[in-house]
Scaffold this motif. Sequence first.
Motif, short mmCIF file in Angstrom:
data_model
loop_
_atom_site.label_atom_id
_atom_site.label_comp_id
_atom_site.label_asym_id
_atom_site.label_seq_id
_atom_site.Cartn_x
_atom_site.Cartn_y
_atom_site.Cartn_z
N THR A 180 0.86 -1.25 0.06
CA THR A 180 0.15 -0.04 0.03
C THR A 180 0.88 1.23 0.06
O THR A 180 0.68 2.27 -0.79
N ALA A 181 2.02 1.51 0.84
CA ALA A 181 2.53 2.45 1.18
C ALA A 181 3.36 2.95 -0.48
O ALA A 181 3.61 4.02 -0.90
N ALA A 182 3.77 1.61 -1.04
CA ALA A 182 4.65 1.82 -2.39
C ALA A 182 3.59 2.38 -3.40
O ALA A 182 3.86 3.07 -3.99
N ALA A 183 2.40 1.83 -3.42
CA ALA A 183 1.35 2.35 -4.40
C ALA A 183 1.22 3.73 -4.15
O ALA A 183 1.05 4.35 -5.14
N ALA A 184 0.86 4.22 -2.86
CA ALA A 184 0.78 5.45 -2.52
C ALA A 184 2.06 6.27 -3.37
O ALA A 184 1.66 7.36 -3.82
N ALA A 185 3.21 5.75 -3.11
CA ALA A 185 4.23 6.56 -3.48
C ALA A 185 4.17 6.72 -5.00
O ALA A 185 4.53 7.59 -5.59
N VAL A 186 3.74 5.70 -5.75
CA VAL A 186 3.61 5.72 -7.01
C VAL A 186 2.58 6.79 -7.66
O VAL A 186 2.77 7.57 -8.41
N PHE A 187 1.60 7.01 -6.93
CA PHE A 187 0.59 7.95 -7.15
C PHE A 187 1.15 9.50 -7.03
O PHE A 187 0.98 10.30 -7.77
N ASP A 188 1.69 9.37 -5.91
CA ASP A 188 2.47 10.72 -5.39
C ASP A 188 3.59 10.87 -6.70
O ASP A 188 3.40 11.97 -7.01
N ALA A 189 4.35 10.12 -7.13
CA ALA A 189 5.43 10.47 -8.03
C ALA A 189 4.63 11.05 -9.32
O ALA A 189 5.26 11.69 -9.87
N VAL A 190 3.62 10.32 -9.89
CA VAL A 190 2.91 10.64 -10.81
C VAL A 190 2.13 11.83 -10.92
O VAL A 190 1.45 12.33 -12.02
N GLY A 191 2.10 12.56 -9.90
CA GLY A 191 1.47 13.90 -9.56
C GLY A 191 0.20 13.86 -8.92
O GLY A 191 -0.45 15.11 -8.90
N PHE A 192 -0.54 12.85 -8.54
CA PHE A 192 -1.70 13.19 -7.72
C PHE A 192 -1.09 13.80 -6.47
O PHE A 192 -0.47 13.36 -5.63
N ASP A 193 -2.07 14.88 -6.17
CA ASP A 193 -1.64 15.89 -4.87
C ASP A 193 -2.04 15.28 -3.61
O ASP A 193 -1.72 15.67 -2.52
N ILE A 194 -3.26 14.42 -3.78
CA ILE A 194 -3.66 13.82 -2.45
C ILE A 194 -4.12 12.49 -2.79
O ILE A 194 -4.60 12.14 -3.86
N VAL A 195 -3.73 11.58 -1.87
CA VAL A 195 -3.84 10.21 -1.97
C VAL A 195 -4.82 9.56 -0.74
O VAL A 195 -4.22 9.71 0.40
N LEU A 196 -5.84 9.08 -1.12
CA LEU A 196 -6.93 8.52 0.16
C LEU A 196 -6.49 6.98 0.06
O LEU A 196 -6.48 6.27 -0.90
N VAL A 197 -6.14 6.76 1.32
CA VAL A 197 -5.73 4.99 1.39
C VAL A 197 -6.77 4.78 2.46
O VAL A 197 -6.89 5.27 3.48
N GLU A 198 -7.82 3.92 1.84
CA GLU A 198 -8.83 3.31 2.75
C GLU A 198 -8.29 1.99 3.30
O GLU A 198 -8.04 1.11 2.43
N THR A 199 -8.42 1.73 4.68
CA THR A 199 -7.90 0.48 5.07
C THR A 199 -8.97 -0.67 5.03
O THR A 199 -9.92 -0.30 4.67
N VAL A 200 -8.50 -1.78 5.55
CA VAL A 200 -9.66 -2.67 5.61
C VAL A 200 -10.47 -2.31 6.90
O VAL A 200 -9.93 -1.71 7.76
N GLY A 201 -11.89 -2.88 7.22
CA GLY A 201 -12.27 -2.54 8.54
C GLY A 201 -11.27 -3.02 9.56
O GLY A 201 -11.08 -4.06 9.53
N THR A 202 -11.15 -2.03 10.45
CA THR A 202 -10.26 -2.44 11.43
C THR A 202 -10.85 -2.67 12.96
O THR A 202 -12.08 -2.19 13.04
#
Lengths: 377, 151
Positions: free
Chosen positions: A142-164
Amino acid sequence: MAETRAPASGEAAVSARARALCDAALAGDRRSLARLLTAVENRTPLAEAALRRLYPMAGRAQIVGVTGPPGAGKSTLVAALIAELRRAGRPVAVVAVDPSSPITGGAVLGDRVRMQAYSSDDGVFIRSMAARGHSGGLSSATAAAAAVFDAVGFDIVLVETVGTGQSEVEVAATADTTVVVEAPEMGDEIQAIKAGLLEVADIVVVNKGDRPGAHRTAGQLEAMLSHVTSREASLGGSAPKNPEVLVTTAATGEGVAGLLAAIDRHRSSARDSLGSRARLKRAEAQVWAVLVDRLHERVRSLEAAQDESAADASIAPGGLADAAGDGSGGSAPAGELLRAVASHELDPFAAADALLALLAGDRGGPAGAGGGGGRGA
Amino acid sequence: MPGQEPSRCCGAAIIRRMTERPIKVLIAKPGLDGHDRGAKVLARGLRDEGFEVVYTGLRQTPEMVATAALQEDVDVVGLSILSGAHMTLVPRICALLREKGMDDVLVAAGGIIPDVDVPALKESGVAAVFGPGTTIHEVAEFLRANARPRD
């Protein structure tokens, strides 16, 4: 995958393909971005090459973790946040994690259902991920996927977890801003002062605000969470967070503009020393994750080497337990160690020490070829 | 399993299966019928067969289905249609997938689809049409045999 299906001939070919995919994704090609995310999720060699290329370009996005118990309304709230962000013309990426079956490894990824209204909007990219046995509320990628979105220019990345439940706090190490979503009447003040999930919240949201008791729940949470003395705050390091408590009704959008404003406020306040401390912690978590991976790889390559010398040349990729189980690869010392631990002839500490000693002896061996073990992350 | 303490693993078989990279399937309900029981049963059944299943929900346009397939980078797109609009929706989705460069994605259809329509659907790019009475295991076996290889 036309490109990835081509015969992989060594590191040069992999890094060339990684470069091509990264360049296309950076230029705005969504298909390449999707493929990069798959590579990251499947932890292919291409993913490592791509992440090393993209890492310097990441670090600008605000990663917002959205977590909370199942059914509290995380997906609906994320959908409402997407609507709010799109109204302001801001592009947004979403990583939505759902659990994998511990029995079959399969998963139903259903978060998208609530967000489909935006699926043909080019400013929105939603990616579902299965947790694949990773505990803590996220998948290991998940962290790496967020970093990919970050790198390609998304200014905000929402990470929704499993129900915790109460203690899946890993999201706080991944996100800049952690939003904990609760539903009304989920517990009293005692729940609020227990250690765990609520402690890592930067913003607490009581969703389903149209239900009776929502504001009472919010009041109770606020009373118990905002109790931070100035002395504690001045101590720096371990001062508890002092989260804002908000009420939303995600299904109608009520209160969501206020939530986005709170997220934006937290972003600007996180630019101070507290924010950089969070980033240091995240860096530490990332390096540790790679370190653990590398260790797994080394143990496996040790087993593979043992397997080759054994009569049966089939290499089980599944780790220690595979070497021990079902009589396959029975002569590997790692497998023997496991069996010894299982039959209580050896304690787990001694087994781990023995494995580390084996790895230390193996340092100059073929497992380290290509300098793979020595690179800093 | 990388990043996971061996002590938390339930057994070698599970670890092995989880490192196999599950096939990712999009189950979509294009069009206007609201009958999603079959789609949900299939989603759950394929989960039990070890697939990762993304479910889109009801009333999807062909564009929504194609975009979801692209963003999720799925190996298989499964379309459930009971409204009779399959001859309009399915070829359109296949064309959009090709347009977006996803010609290697396996497309399967299910629901109420008359046999006479099957050849035309296959012509438009559908690999298989699963009618009533198909077992989930049959679908799973077909997908395993025909989905694009994962790397």
